[in-house]
Design a protein around this motif. Structure first.
Motif, PDB file in Angstrom:
ATOM      1  N   THR A  63       0.844  -1.190   0.000  1.00 26.50           N
ATOM      2  CA  THR A  63       0.000   0.000   0.000  1.00 26.50           C
ATOM      3  C   THR A  63       0.877   1.236   0.000  1.00 26.50           C
ATOM      4  OG1 THR A  63      -1.607  -1.228   1.325  1.00 26.50           O
ATOM      5  CG2 THR A  63      -1.902   1.137   1.222  1.00 26.50           C
ATOM      6  N   ASP A  78      -3.550  -8.465   2.504  1.00 27.75           N
ATOM      7  CA  ASP A  78      -4.415  -7.490   1.833  1.00 27.75           C
ATOM      8  C   ASP A  78      -5.715  -7.348   2.597  1.00 27.75           C
ATOM      9  OD1 ASP A  78      -5.753  -5.814   0.145  1.00 27.75           O
ATOM     10  OD2 ASP A  78      -5.497  -7.038  -1.641  1.00 27.75           O
ATOM     11  N   ASN A  79      -5.920  -6.165   3.174  1.00 25.84           N
ATOM     12  CA  ASN A  79      -7.168  -5.858   3.875  1.00 25.84           C
ATOM     13  C   ASN A  79      -8.058  -4.975   3.022  1.00 25.84           C
ATOM     14  OD1 ASN A  79      -6.279  -7.306   6.115  1.00 25.84           O
ATOM     15  ND2 ASN A  79      -5.196  -5.526   6.916  1.00 25.84           N
ATOM     16  N   LYS A  81      -7.551  -2.057   1.691  1.00 34.20           N
ATOM     17  CA  LYS A  81      -7.530  -0.641   2.040  1.00 34.20           C
ATOM     18  C   LYS A  81      -7.340   0.171   0.770  1.00 34.20           C
ATOM     19  CE  LYS A  81      -4.177  -1.421   5.161  1.00 34.20           C
ATOM     20  NZ  LYS A  81      -3.119  -1.088   6.111  1.00 34.20           N
ATOM     21  N   THR A  82      -7.540   1.478   0.893  1.00 29.77           N
ATOM     22  CA  THR A  82      -7.250   2.347  -0.247  1.00 29.77           C
ATOM     23  C   THR A  82      -5.741   2.501  -0.365  1.00 29.77           C
ATOM     24  OG1 THR A  82      -7.439   4.289   1.162  1.00 29.77           O
ATOM     25  CG2 THR A  82      -9.419   3.632  -0.039  1.00 29.77           C
ATOM     26  N   VAL A  84      -3.799   0.571  -2.328  1.00 26.82           N
ATOM     27  CA  VAL A  84      -3.118  -0.672  -2.692  1.00 26.82           C
ATOM     28  C   VAL A  84      -2.558  -0.528  -4.106  1.00 26.82           C
ATOM     29  CG1 VAL A  84      -3.433  -3.134  -3.180  1.00 26.82           C
ATOM     30  CG2 VAL A  84      -4.492  -2.127  -1.170  1.00 26.82           C
TER      31      VAL A  84
END
Length: 154
Positions: A63, A78-79, A81-82, A84
């Motif tokens: 990220t 990988d969660n 999130k913005t 990435v």
């Protein structure tokens, strides 16, 4: 005038799954069918795999973060999130971090999972993560080959 017609029943209401590949003109279909059956024998002792849960496939991601005019990158599972910049399937996402660390100088690391890197280096970071994921995939593949060779010897 009435007409009588007879319909030939080709299949029963309940259908059984077959161990034979479906007839097709696409040779890739046979390869995929044979590969799936071979992997079932090898990894599941011939049992059918459970239905795939898409959420069970873990992913590793990098990220991009901008703070105080400085460029940072965070690595880990990988969660979604913005920010990435790259994400890929991984057998063990936490195990990919040491692979990434081996490719980036120690001076860039500000924590266990965050680096400070020069601006406009996104492509370089994507390449590093891609190589780390490919390395993990190769090790999993090599292990499967090892299992396959030992299965054939029995």
């Amino acid at each position: 005038m009435t007409s009588n017609s007879r319909v030939l029943a080709i299949a029963t209401e309940t259908t059984e799954t077959s161990d034979k590949p479906p007839k097709t003109s696409n040779p890739k279909a046979y390869l995929e069918f044979d590969f799936e059956k071979h992997m079932q024998k090898l990894l599941l002792n011939g049992a059918k795999p459970p239905k795939l849960d898409e959420n069970s496939i873990e992913r590793f991601a990098a990220t991009e973060i901008m703070r105080n005019g400085k460029q940072y990158y965070e690595f880990g599972p990988d969660n979604f999130k913005t920010g990435v910049i790259i994400s890929g399937p991984s057998f063990d996402p936490k195990g990919v971090i040491p692979r990434v660390k081996d490719r980036i100088n120690k001076e860039h690391w500000v924590s266990e999972i965050v680096i400070q890197y020069r601006k406009n280096s996104m492509v370089n970071i994507q390449q590093i993560v891609s190589e780390a994921l490919k390395e993990e995939q190769m090790e999993v593949y090599q292990y499967l080959r090892y299992l396959n060779e030992n299965y054939i010897k029995k």
